[in-house]
Each structure stands twice: as C-alpha cells, then as structure tokens.
Design an enzyme around this catalytic site. Structure first.
Site, PDB file in Angstrom:
ATOM      1  NE  ARG A  64      20.678 -14.416  -2.536  1.00 28.53           N
ATOM      2  CZ  ARG A  64      20.950 -15.591  -1.633  1.00 28.53           C
ATOM      3  NH1 ARG A  64      21.570 -16.640  -2.067  1.00 28.53           N
ATOM      4  NH2 ARG A  64      20.811 -15.581  -0.194  1.00 28.53           N
ATOM      5  N   GLY A  65      24.264 -13.119  -1.038  1.00 28.72           N
ATOM      6  CA  GLY A  65      24.573 -13.638   0.339  1.00 28.72           C
ATOM      7  C   GLY A  65      25.794 -12.990   0.803  1.00 28.72           C
ATOM      8  NE  ARG A  98      22.194  -6.507  -2.421  1.00 30.59           N
ATOM      9  CZ  ARG A  98      21.773  -7.802  -1.983  1.00 30.59           C
ATOM     10  NH1 ARG A  98      22.274  -8.948  -2.199  1.00 30.59           N
ATOM     11  NH2 ARG A  98      20.762  -7.614  -1.137  1.00 30.59           N
ATOM     12  CD  GLN A 212      16.501 -13.458  -1.746  1.00 28.23           C
ATOM     13  OE1 GLN A 212      15.305 -13.427  -1.473  1.00 28.23           O
ATOM     14  NE2 GLN A 212      16.947 -12.391  -1.675  1.00 28.23           N
ATOM     15  CG  ASP A 253      22.657  -9.778   4.664  1.00 27.87           C
ATOM     16  OD1 ASP A 253      21.742 -10.371   5.201  1.00 27.87           O
ATOM     17  OD2 ASP A 253      23.213 -10.138   3.555  1.00 27.87           O
TER      18      ASP A 253
HETATM   19  C1  LIG Z   1      24.479 -15.809   5.298  1.00 28.14           C
HETATM   20  S1  LIG Z   1      24.295 -14.644   3.876  1.00 28.14           S
HETATM   21  C2  LIG Z   1      22.769 -14.697   3.388  1.00 28.14           C
HETATM   22  C3  LIG Z   1      22.020 -13.623   3.658  1.00 28.14           C
HETATM   23  O1  LIG Z   1      21.988 -12.773   2.476  1.00 28.14           O
HETATM   24  C4  LIG Z   1      20.739 -12.560   1.904  1.00 28.14           C
HETATM   25  O2  LIG Z   1      20.501 -11.320   1.453  1.00 28.14           O
HETATM   26  P1  LIG Z   1      20.482 -11.192  -0.225  1.00 28.14           P
HETATM   27  O3  LIG Z   1      19.850 -12.687  -0.823  1.00 28.14           O
HETATM   28  O4  LIG Z   1      19.710  -9.953  -0.581  1.00 28.14           O
HETATM   29  O5  LIG Z   1      21.880 -11.344  -0.778  1.00 28.14           O
HETATM   30  C5  LIG Z   1      19.821 -12.843   3.414  1.00 28.14           C
HETATM   31  O6  LIG Z   1      19.969 -11.632   3.944  1.00 28.14           O
HETATM   32  C6  LIG Z   1      20.562 -13.956   3.853  1.00 28.14           C
HETATM   33  O7  LIG Z   1      20.335 -14.231   5.213  1.00 28.14           O
END
Ligand SMILES: CSC[C@H]1O[C@H](OP(=O)(O)O)[C@H](O)[C@@H]1O
Length: 381
Positions: A64-65, A98, A212, A253
C-alpha cells in the site's frame, strides 16, 4: 511482537526493511512483499507469482501507499511479461485495483510502454520482458532517490518555518519505508529530523479504520528509536488546542493540477485544524503523485471501501470480511457505513508541497507546473 520493546537504541540504524522485491524463485519469477496486514505483530513475506495475486495484495493493503503502489504496478507488468502474458491487460488490472493513488497506474503504464516499445522494435519476448523488468527497477531506484531528496527539502522547510530546534510533528496514516523505495515521504522528513537531533516528538494518528498509524507508523518509529506517541484521530484537535503541534506532515495519493491533495481520510480535518491554529500543514510527495490530467479536487475518484472495515475491528485490517485474523463486530448487524479511504484538501489549506524537485509555497497550479517541469517523470500538459 506485542509484548516486545521494538525500539532501536538511539544512534543505531535498524536493518533495512525488505518491503518489496523481485525474485527469481525455483518455480518462476515473483514479486515478494512484506505483508503489511500482518504488521506489527508478524513480519511475513507474501509471494505474488502472478498478476491476480498482486492485485489481491493491493486490494487488501498487503502492499500500500502511493509511491510503493507505483513500484508494485511496474513490477506487476514486468511479471506478466516474464510469464508471457498480456502486459497491457496486466497494466489495466493493476491500475483498476485501487482508483485514487495515481502512482499505481503511472508505474504500470510506464513499464508497459517500455515493454511495448521493445516488442514494436522487434525484440523477442524474453528481451522485451527483460526491458520491462529493467524499467521497473529504474522506477524503484528513482523512488528511493526521491525519498532522500524530499527528506532534505522537508527538513530545510521546517528550519525556515519553525523556530527552535526540537520540532513536535504530527503525522497521519503511514508514509515511511512501507510506502516507498526509500525511507518514505512525510515520515522520511520526521526521521531525518530525528537523525539530526531536531525531533522533539512525533505525534502519530492511529488512522482509523485500517490503523496505518497505530500498526505501521508506530512500528517504523519504534524501529528507528524515535520519540513518539500514538493518539486517536479524534484526539488531534485537543493536541492543537494545547499548542503541542508545531507542524503537520502528511503524504498524498494524488495531487490535482490546481494543488488539491487526495490523502488518507482524516487529512482534511487536520488541514482545517492547522489553519485555525496557524500551524504549517505540509504535504510531502514525489512528482509521480502529481496528476496534471486531474484539474482539481472534485475530479479525484475517492476509493470507497467496505462497511465491515468500520463495523468490525480486527487484528488484520484490510483483509476481506471473513478472512483470517480475529474479527469483532462492534456495530449492530446490518449497520451501513460511510468508509471513504481518502479525502480531499483544497490548496488554500496547504502550506507547502515538498517534492524531490523542490518545494512550492503557497500552493498554486502554476507553481506545481513549474516544479513538475523539472521532473523527468511527469509531464504537465
Ligand atoms: C505517501 S503514500 C502514503 C499514503 O497512502 C496511504 O493510503 P493507503 O494506506 O490506503 O495506501 C495514505 O493515503 C498515505 O498518506
């Protein structure tokens, strides 16, 4: 891990995390991930030997991220090519996994273009597949380099904005090595401050519903020996009111052409609090997160996730209902839930955007375009 003190002594560098890698296994090539749904209690690798497995890993947030999703998208197309499968179809499947993080589609499309150019140039399948893998590796390396440069630019910005040497920084979600080819985005700035003796305290939002912050940012802060405290998302307001926050650092994102920022849900309320309390609200993201084709925040597709992520609590957030990991229902059966994965912060609430090409402040579409013009990875149309 739950009862172990995982803090690394100050001054000791923790071992690097193997967050995502390409591996040539006896049974064939694979993308090997650190399964983030199992952290912090277990450090378990997830082997994705084909694109459907990688898509599932993306959808369940095992990986993720935004920046790391771009890297995963690139390696996913390389995996399809190595398996003799349709690289364009793979890029479609990965991009659709996603919708909000622009990096995912960027990485997949970039490697697919490389593969297609090789094929169109008459290269045999194995050579085209090798070219795709080389481009994925280049993307991976460039993200690691971008992470280091953002940390430097971000720390310089904090020195300009904040008096004194001990910063009290608040962060939301997880933006460290677990989202990057390097040390991360916003978290990398906090980590660099720590390494330079300029981090007084890191306030870590737990970041409901998938936690997270509690599961991943606390894990990374502990590994790096950083001074940190976890808080519920709803406690952030009282922290601002107590004057305990010097700056907010968040990732992104997708950044629209006008500077609107899509980020983990809960970011927009922090921006409003920061504005009200005259605290800098700083977005840290590579230029690959800027999407010039999305004009403004109203055009950003915000991923809506399942109600069960809100109505149940589990030891493995993100895993589909009925999956492994203890699940406790906390709402009456049939409860509906509003569960956007992201929200949108308008540019007027953003103090600055820090990228690997530099910083823009105040945030304007023109400034963003000028910043991205320096990047070899983004073309502002
Ligand atoms: C700097 S990217 C990290 C960003 O991604 C996370 O979303 P997810 O955990 O759903 O992939 C979140 O928006 C973070 O800021």
């Amino acid at each position: 891990m739950a009862d172990q003190d995982t803090r690394t002594p100050v001054g000791i560098e923790p071992p690097a995390l193997s967050v995502l890698r390409w591996d040539e296994l006896p049974e064939g090539p694979a993308v090997v991930l650190l399964d983030q749904t199992r952290l912090p209690s277990e450090e378990v690798e997830l082997i994705c030997a084909d694109v459907p497995a990688l898509v599932r890993a993306i959808q369940t947030l095992a990986v993720r991220g935004a920046p790391l999703l771009g890297i995963a998208g690139g390696y996913g197309v390389a995996l399809a090519a190595a398996r003799g499968e349709d690289a364009a179809r793979a890029a479609d499947l990965l991009e659709q996994a996603r919708p909000t993080a622009v990096n995912l589609g960027y990485g997949a499309r970039r490697v697919e273009r490389t593969h297609r150019a090789a094929v169109d140039g008459g290269a045999p399948a194995d050579v085209a597949a090798a070219a795709a893998l080389a481009e994925a590796r280049t993307l991976h390396r460039q993200d690691a380099e971008a992470s280091g440069r953002m940390a430097q630019y971000g720390l310089e910005l904090l020195a300009e904005l904040l008096p004194g040497a001990g910063h009290r920084l608040l962060t939301h979600c997880n933006t460290g090595a677990l989202v990057s080819g390097g040390a991360g985005t916003a978290f990398a700035v906090a980590l660099e401050a720590h390494r330079r003796g300029r981090l007084h305290h890191l306030w870590v939002d737990e970041t409901r519903p998938l936690l997270q912050g509690a599961r991943l940012t606390a894990y990374e802060a502990a590994r790096n020996g950083m001074p940190y405290s976890l808080l519920t998302d709803s406690a952030a307001g009282s922290l601002f009111a107590a004057g305990e926050v010097d700056a907010v650092l968040i990732g992104a994102d997708r950044i629209a052409a006008d500077g609107s920022v899509a980020n983990k849900v809960g970011s927009y309320p922090l921006a409003v609090l920061a504005k009200y309390h005259h605290v800098p609200f700083i977005v840290v993201a590579p230029t690959t997160t800027v999407d010039p084709k999305t004009m403004d925040g109203t055009s950003i597709v915000v991923e809506q996730r399942s109600a069960s992520e809100v109505t149940e609590v589990t030891s493995r957030p993100g895993v589909a209902a009925g999956g492994e990991g203890g699940r406790t229902v906390v709402a009456p059966p049939g409860t509906q839930a509003y569960n956007p994965a992201f929200d949108i912060t308008p540019p007027e609430l953003v103090t600055a955007i820090v990228t690997e090409e530099g910083v823009i402040s105040p945030v304007t579409g023109v400034g963003l375009a000028e910043l991205c013009a320096r990047s070899s990875q983004v073309t502002i149309s």
